[in-house]
Design an enzyme around this catalytic site. Structure first.
Site, mmCIF file in Angstrom:
data_model
loop_
_atom_site.group_PDB
_atom_site.id
_atom_site.type_symbol
_atom_site.label_atom_id
_atom_site.label_comp_id
_atom_site.label_asym_id
_atom_site.label_seq_id
_atom_site.Cartn_x
_atom_site.Cartn_y
_atom_site.Cartn_z
ATOM 1 N N LYS A 5 0.887 -1.167 0.000
ATOM 2 C CA LYS A 5 0.000 0.000 0.000
ATOM 3 C C LYS A 5 0.921 1.212 0.000
ATOM 4 C CE LYS A 5 -3.226 2.722 2.621
ATOM 5 N NZ LYS A 5 -4.000 2.957 3.819
ATOM 6 N N GLY B 23 -8.762 9.573 8.648
ATOM 7 C CA GLY B 23 -9.136 9.705 10.055
ATOM 8 C C GLY B 23 -10.198 10.751 10.347
ATOM 9 N N ALA C 110 -9.684 5.780 3.220
ATOM 10 C CA ALA C 110 -9.596 6.959 4.101
ATOM 11 C C ALA C 110 -10.877 7.778 4.114
ATOM 12 C CB ALA C 110 -8.434 7.873 3.736
ATOM 13 N N GLY C 111 -11.228 8.218 5.319
ATOM 14 C CA GLY C 111 -12.354 9.140 5.503
ATOM 15 C C GLY C 111 -13.688 8.496 5.820
ATOM 16 N N SER D 202 -9.817 3.556 11.359
ATOM 17 C CA SER D 202 -10.307 4.337 12.503
ATOM 18 C C SER D 202 -11.780 4.085 12.803
ATOM 19 C CB SER D 202 -10.114 5.836 12.263
ATOM 20 O OG SER D 202 -8.812 6.100 11.828
#
Length: 267
Positions: A103, A164, A191-192, A214
């Site tokens: 990644k 995050g 992400a997000g 997260s």
């Protein structure tokens, strides 16, 4: 249970949920969450290995769990700020984990942790020539996605929003444009993502998978949240395959009325 397989990085998998291994309250909690998520790909930071973590009890426990899960490991180049740094980290990860998957993360801005598009493309080009299967983390920029595809990336991982942040899909139109442009590439939202509905939305847009950390690890009950995301990803994929109805400007009755309502018959 509906399980339609998909191919990514040369492997055939059932689950379209990619899960992170950081930030959990405890290693046991991480293990339970990953198991219940049914995810078959777990991302791991090489820095965790390099920091001598393996010699500590906690480090050993972490690695024993990751290995015992028997799923694909996707090492990441987290913490890299240049192509050179990312390439070195990737080469080390290949040695340590025995996988050519990487990644690719090259951070260009410390404030919003936005990936550096120039360094990311540069690193991707080198790594692909070196035989890596590159999973590049990028913004939702169509031109950057094109450059990554041009250097040979078969997988592109645009963010939904800042890493995050939990804000979900900030620019669905950008993500739709990338999906339309690259019908044959594996596209994963990375992400997000903050809640299960965000994952469902990403899958409904035709994305092939969702990578998150997260949203599960920082939930009050990570295990229950992992289960929720498993269902959310499946629901979104099924919805996409079924063909979502078109939105309309006006109401349209779902129950056609024929003649008089029945209660008038009793007046």
């Amino acid at each position: 249970m509906h399980h339609e397989t998909w191919k990514i990085g040369g492997k055939t998998l059932n689950s379209r949920l990619l899960i992170g291994s950081a930030l959990y309250p405890s290693p046991a909690n991480m293990e339970d969450a990953i198991k219940i998520s049914k995810s078959q790909i777990v991302t791991v930071a090489l820095r965790r290995q390099a920091a001598g973590d393996t010699h500590s009890k906690g480090g050993n426990q972490f690695w024993d769990i990751i290995k015992s899960l028997g799923i694909e490991i996707l090492p990441n180049t987290a913490g890299s700020h240049s192509a050179k740094e990312a390439i070195t980290t990737a080469q080390m990860a290949r040695e340590v984990f025995g996988t050519n998957w990487i990644k690719l993360e090259v951070i260009g801005d410390q404030y919003n942790l936005q990936p550096d598009p120039f360094e990311t493309v540069k690193a991707a080009e080198v790594l692909i020539k070196e035989g890596f299967e590159v999973f590049p983390y990028t913004t939702d920029d169509l031109v950057v996605a094109k450059r990554l595809a041009d250097v040979g990336c078969k997988i592109i991982m645009p963010w939904g929003s800042m890493i995050g942040s939990g804000k979900g899909l900030m620019n669905p139109d950008n993500l739709i444009a990338i999906r339309k442009q690259f019908p044959d590439l594996q596209l994963v939202i990375d992400a997000g993502i903050g809640k299960p509905s965000h994952a469902t939305q990403a899958m409904e847009l035709g994305y092939d998978g969702v990578l998150l950390n997260s949203a599960i690890a920082l939930a009050q009950d990570p295990v229950k949240m992992a289960d929720a995301f498993r269902i959310a990803v499946e629901a979104g994929r099924l919805g996409y395959e079924a063909g979502v109805m078109k939105e309309r400007e006006f109401a349209s009755p779902s129950t056609p009325t024929v003649g008089t309502p029945f209660w008038h018959q009793f007046d």
